[in-house]
Design a protein around this motif. Sequence first.
Motif, PDB file in Angstrom:
ATOM      1  N   ILE A 329       0.831  -1.212   0.000  1.00 31.90           N
ATOM      2  CA  ILE A 329       0.000   0.000   0.000  1.00 31.90           C
ATOM      3  C   ILE A 329       0.864   1.260   0.000  1.00 31.90           C
ATOM      4  O   ILE A 329       0.681   2.161  -0.827  1.00 31.90           O
ATOM      5  CB  ILE A 329      -0.954  -0.006   1.211  1.00 31.90           C
ATOM      6  N   GLU A 330       1.816   1.329   0.920  1.00 32.32           N
ATOM      7  CA  GLU A 330       2.627   2.543   1.097  1.00 32.32           C
ATOM      8  C   GLU A 330       3.507   2.844  -0.110  1.00 32.32           C
ATOM      9  O   GLU A 330       3.747   4.008  -0.440  1.00 32.32           O
ATOM     10  CB  GLU A 330       3.500   2.400   2.353  1.00 32.32           C
ATOM     11  N   GLU A 331       3.994   1.803  -0.782  1.00 34.15           N
ATOM     12  CA  GLU A 331       4.876   2.002  -1.930  1.00 34.15           C
ATOM     13  C   GLU A 331       4.134   1.931  -3.264  1.00 34.15           C
ATOM     14  O   GLU A 331       4.760   1.920  -4.322  1.00 34.15           O
ATOM     15  CB  GLU A 331       6.021   0.977  -1.883  1.00 34.15           C
ATOM     16  N   ASP A 332       2.792   1.884  -3.194  1.00 34.08           N
ATOM     17  CA  ASP A 332       1.943   1.887  -4.394  1.00 34.08           C
ATOM     18  C   ASP A 332       2.374   0.799  -5.376  1.00 34.08           C
ATOM     19  O   ASP A 332       2.504   1.039  -6.589  1.00 34.08           O
ATOM     20  CB  ASP A 332       1.991   3.265  -5.069  1.00 34.08           C
ATOM     21  N   LEU A 333       2.564  -0.416  -4.844  1.00 36.12           N
ATOM     22  CA  LEU A 333       3.134  -1.477  -5.678  1.00 36.12           C
ATOM     23  C   LEU A 333       2.131  -2.112  -6.631  1.00 36.12           C
ATOM     24  O   LEU A 333       2.534  -2.766  -7.598  1.00 36.12           O
ATOM     25  CB  LEU A 333       3.770  -2.551  -4.786  1.00 36.12           C
ATOM     26  N   LEU A 334       0.832  -1.931  -6.398  1.00 30.57           N
ATOM     27  CA  LEU A 334      -0.125  -2.452  -7.372  1.00 30.57           C
ATOM     28  C   LEU A 334       0.004  -1.679  -8.686  1.00 30.57           C
ATOM     29  O   LEU A 334      -0.066  -2.272  -9.773  1.00 30.57           O
ATOM     30  CB  LEU A 334      -1.554  -2.372  -6.833  1.00 30.57           C
ATOM     31  N   ALA A 335       0.206  -0.388  -8.587  1.00 34.48           N
ATOM     32  CA  ALA A 335       0.425   0.416  -9.796  1.00 34.48           C
ATOM     33  C   ALA A 335       1.725   0.013 -10.478  1.00 34.48           C
ATOM     34  O   ALA A 335       1.796  -0.102 -11.712  1.00 34.48           O
ATOM     35  CB  ALA A 335       0.443   1.900  -9.445  1.00 34.48           C
TER      36      ALA A 335
END
Length: 434
Positions: A329-335
């Motif tokens: 979540i914090e590192e926006d890894l889904l994007a």
Amino acid sequence: MDARPTSILHRTPWTPPIAIATDGIYIDLEDGRRVIDGIGGAAVTCIGGNHPKVVKALKDHIDVMSYVHNTQLSSHPAEELAKLLVDTSDGAFEQVAFLSGGSEAMETVIKLSRQYYIEIGQPKRTNYIARQLSFHGNTLSTLSLAYHPGRRAPYEAILNHQNFHYVSPAYAKRFQKPDETEEQYVERLRQELEDKFIELGPETVIGFVAETVVGATTGVVSAPKGYFNAMKSVCDKYGALFMLDEVMSGMGRMGTMHAWQSLGDGAAPDLQAIAKGLGGGYAPIGAVLISPKVAKGIRGGSGQLKNGHTYQANPLACAASLAVQKVIIEEDLLAQCRKNGAHMMALLKDRLQSPNALAAPYTFDVRGAGAFFGACCFKNGLIAMGMVGGSSLDGSKGDHLMLGPAYNATTEEIEKIVDIFVKSIEEVLTENLL
């Protein structure tokens, strides 16, 4: 591979090399080599190895608590992780049951779905419908539920052939008829499922179970558009449960938290199994996500999960998993996962399927999304997953290879994975076929 003696009964006929350290997508071996983990173990290590935030969370928690038994006590990491999973589900899920891995999670899907119908007063429901060319785990019941001919073979005589039934896989590239539109193909599969319900007696069916994206059996195969809505409609019509196995494809692997969200048809399940990307390889953990409908049924009856395991909701495993999910979540890894997926797709299609590609005549398909792709090759420094069969119902044809790098792999690392992979394929073709 190594021929040294070992006290471990390995899953391979050879003794695998020994890993001594991990660093992101890299693994250092005892023999001095550094290899790229292009499949994340088995689509497990979603944020790579030794992420400092997860390592710190594990160290911090081991200082204060190692273990409590889940029938006696709960823990803050377990409670917080469950809340995160529920809160990020857009209302699809209301409760969570933790297990120690994917097979346990799917075993619990089987047991909990049966428990649900006992709790609401429908004990005649005893039948499950799954798909051919599926894989749902390595326990006897999950092997019975699935239809993976190779894995079932040694145990066929002791599997349950009474309560588990099958319909066709949703594999359009192989099984859609030349004269069928996509809509007609989906309707044919929907009708086949409804016919199976009627054959068994709708009042006896617990539900339909499927992998949202098929992993090891056929190699990253997504269903055609509208398929899961169609199958869910049959379950809803006859009061049965719609259940998804996202042990391999879930928790971000397809570029969305849940693989069914990537399909865009909103077919949220009544029960869903997750595992691999849940803990990211930092601890053994799996879970069953429970819809409001099923949660209400259980609450109206016994109000408890009648299925237990010693390491269920283990505090250390939950602490590790919670840290992994926070990193995503914090590192926006889904994007980042979606970006990497699109880049890898373009590279693989160009290098393997373009008219001038050496491998073009031998490449049936390149498919995948997010950090989940078909591909393989160890001697050149890349770990991938190769599987035999998957294109015929007896599992004898259609070998495939899978890639599943960490979500936070860089663009350069993605390109390096593709370079080594394509080089390896071309070497094999040159040496054996050309």
